[in-house]
Design a protein around this motif. Structure first.
Motif, PDB file in Angstrom:
ATOM      1  N   LYS A 135       3.665  -1.841   7.584  1.00  0.00           N
ATOM      2  CA  LYS A 135       2.861  -2.248   8.750  1.00  0.00           C
ATOM      3  C   LYS A 135       2.242  -1.033   9.451  1.00  0.00           C
TER       4      LYS A 135
ATOM      5  N   SER B  80      -1.979  -9.155  11.600  1.00  0.00           N
ATOM      6  CA  SER B  80      -1.541 -10.539  11.817  1.00  0.00           C
ATOM      7  C   SER B  80      -0.082 -10.731  11.449  1.00  0.00           C
ATOM      8  N   ASN B  81       0.644  -9.620  11.277  1.00  0.00           N
ATOM      9  CA  ASN B  81       2.069  -9.702  10.924  1.00  0.00           C
ATOM     10  C   ASN B  81       2.279 -10.442   9.608  1.00  0.00           C
ATOM     11  N   HIS B  82       1.459 -10.118   8.608  1.00  0.00           N
ATOM     12  CA  HIS B  82       1.559 -10.609   7.240  1.00  0.00           C
ATOM     13  C   HIS B  82       1.148 -12.051   7.063  1.00  0.00           C
TER      14      HIS B  82
ATOM     15  N   GLU C 193       9.096 -12.158  22.023  1.00  0.00           N
ATOM     16  CA  GLU C 193       8.120 -11.733  21.005  1.00  0.00           C
ATOM     17  C   GLU C 193       7.097 -12.838  20.743  1.00  0.00           C
TER      18      GLU C 193
ATOM     19  N   ILE D 155       3.027 -12.493  21.556  1.00  0.00           N
ATOM     20  CA  ILE D 155       1.999 -12.668  20.516  1.00  0.00           C
ATOM     21  C   ILE D 155       0.989 -13.724  20.944  1.00  0.00           C
TER      22      ILE D 155
END
Length: 390
Positions: free
Chosen positions: A40, A95-97, A252, A256
């Motif tokens: 990341k 996009s966090n995978h 979290e 987001i």
């Protein structure tokens, strides 16, 4: 296509060397960008730029050769591929995978990679074939050359030298492949989904087989570590008593959603008179009530909602892509389910609900504060009710 002896020296052999080098550079680009995505780290993608520039330079240096059309096509295909892999990799990291169109982007990326890989390998194959044709041509004209006795030694020497040189380059290329892949293993960048290519069936091949056995063992250990990490990750974000998300994970999720500027709602829930349960029946019964309460929330909420324990007897539901009216309706549905449930040893219990809908400038702290204020009104307004922050 016919080439003179001079063209073998001035064009074919250098182009053959460049083709081998470009194939290695392409593999390095894939490896380095894979590392960036796994870690990341968007900044790591920039380390592959020097390999990309080297490929472009290698191709542009031979644009004036007899392979101009092949090289132009390779340049265009490579630029398309590199632009795609750079864009898709950054989107995956940001996009966090996961993002909406990741499947189509991945298919496009695979198609672009297969195309440039095929073009580079075809260019290498063409140059190698033309070198061999030159050698065959030399042999076909041997009868004529023999009449020129003064050239016999020259032809023999040149042909032998050329064959030795090509063999040397081939061995060097195979050893380079093994060394580069071994360096990847040493750096920890090895792709466990692939194995080293068996470059030959001699001693080099034995070395590659031994490395593949080593990779298999590393793969097994890697899978074990991934499973252990998965379990640790689950423990890190899960409340151990109720098996719903803990405050770390809920923070979290809300953070987001706020950054994406999505419309979402937060439902803060407090079990009415829970302290009386602990004082009367003890903490073991209290823990049982908390577990049953969490189960009701999980079974009654939507599949897209996130359930968490906010602390003590307080729970939280984060609802994405939901209107204010639907959020209130969901809270009422949860309130009714809790009111109608028979809890272990204590029978009927109720809960108070505070609902807050996100606004444009909300952050995690502000929307939780709004939900908490609505919950405060619900508790001090008689409990067992749903209040929405206005």
């Amino acid at each position: 296509m016919k080439h003179s002896v001079n063209s073998v020296n001035s064009e074919l052999i250098p182009l053959y060397e460049v083709s081998c080098d470009n194939i290695l550079l392409l593999e390095n680009i894939v490896s380095e960008i894979d590392s960036a995505v796994s870690s990341k780290e968007i900044e790591w993608i920039e380390t592959s730029n020097r390999h990309a520039e080297k490929i472009r330079k290698n191709l542009n240096n031979h644009l004036n050769s007899n392979y101009k059309e092949d090289i132009q096509e390779s340049i265009i295909a490579f630029d398309n591929y590199y632009e795609t892999i750079e864009k898709v990799s950054k989107k995956i990291i940001k996009s966090n995978h996961f993002y909406h169109d990741i499947e189509n982007d991945t298919k496009t990326l695979i198609q672009d990679y297969n195309k440039i890989s095929m073009l580079l390998k075809n260019l290498k194959s063409k140059t190698k074939d033309d070198i061999e044709k030159n050698i065959d041509s030399i042999y076909e004209n041997t009868n004529f050359v023999l009449l020129k006795g003064s050239y016999i030694f020259f032809i023999w020497f040149f042909t032998s030298t050329l064959i030795i040189y090509l063999v040397y380059k081939d061995i060097k290329y195979r050893i380079k492949r093994i060394v580069e892949d071994s360096k990847e293993i040493a750096r920890g960048d090895v792709d466990f989904e692939k194995r080293l290519c068996i470059v030959s069936y001699d001693e080099l091949g034995q070395i590659v087989r031994s490395l593949n056995i080593f990779i298999n063992k590393l793969h097994k250990k890697h899978e074990e570590l991934l499973e252990a990490k998965k379990e640790l990750d689950t423990l890190y974000i899960t409340d151990r008593l109720t098996n719903v998300y803990n405050r770390v994970k809920i923070d979290e999720i809300i953070d987001i959603a706020c950054k994406k500027k999505e419309i979402f709602s937060v439902i803060l829930i407090d079990i009415d008179h829970f302290k009386l349960v602990n004082d009367t029946h003890g903490h073991l019964v209290g823990d049982s009530i908390l577990k049953e309460f969490a189960t009701i929330l999980k079974e009654s909420a939507r599949d897209t909602d996130f359930i968490g324990r906010w602390g003590g007897e307080e729970f939280i539901v984060v609802c994405t892509q939901i209107s204010k009216e639907d959020a209130i309706s969901l809270a009422e549905h949860l309130r009714t389910k809790i009111q109608d449930f028979d809890f272990t040893k204590v029978g009927k219990k109720t809960a108070s609900f505070g609902v807050a809908v996100s606004r444009e400038n909300d952050d995690t702290e502000s929307i939780i504060d709004h939900a908490d204020k609505a919950l405060y009104r619900a508790k001090h307004g008689g409990r067992n009710q749903v209040i929405c922050y206005e």
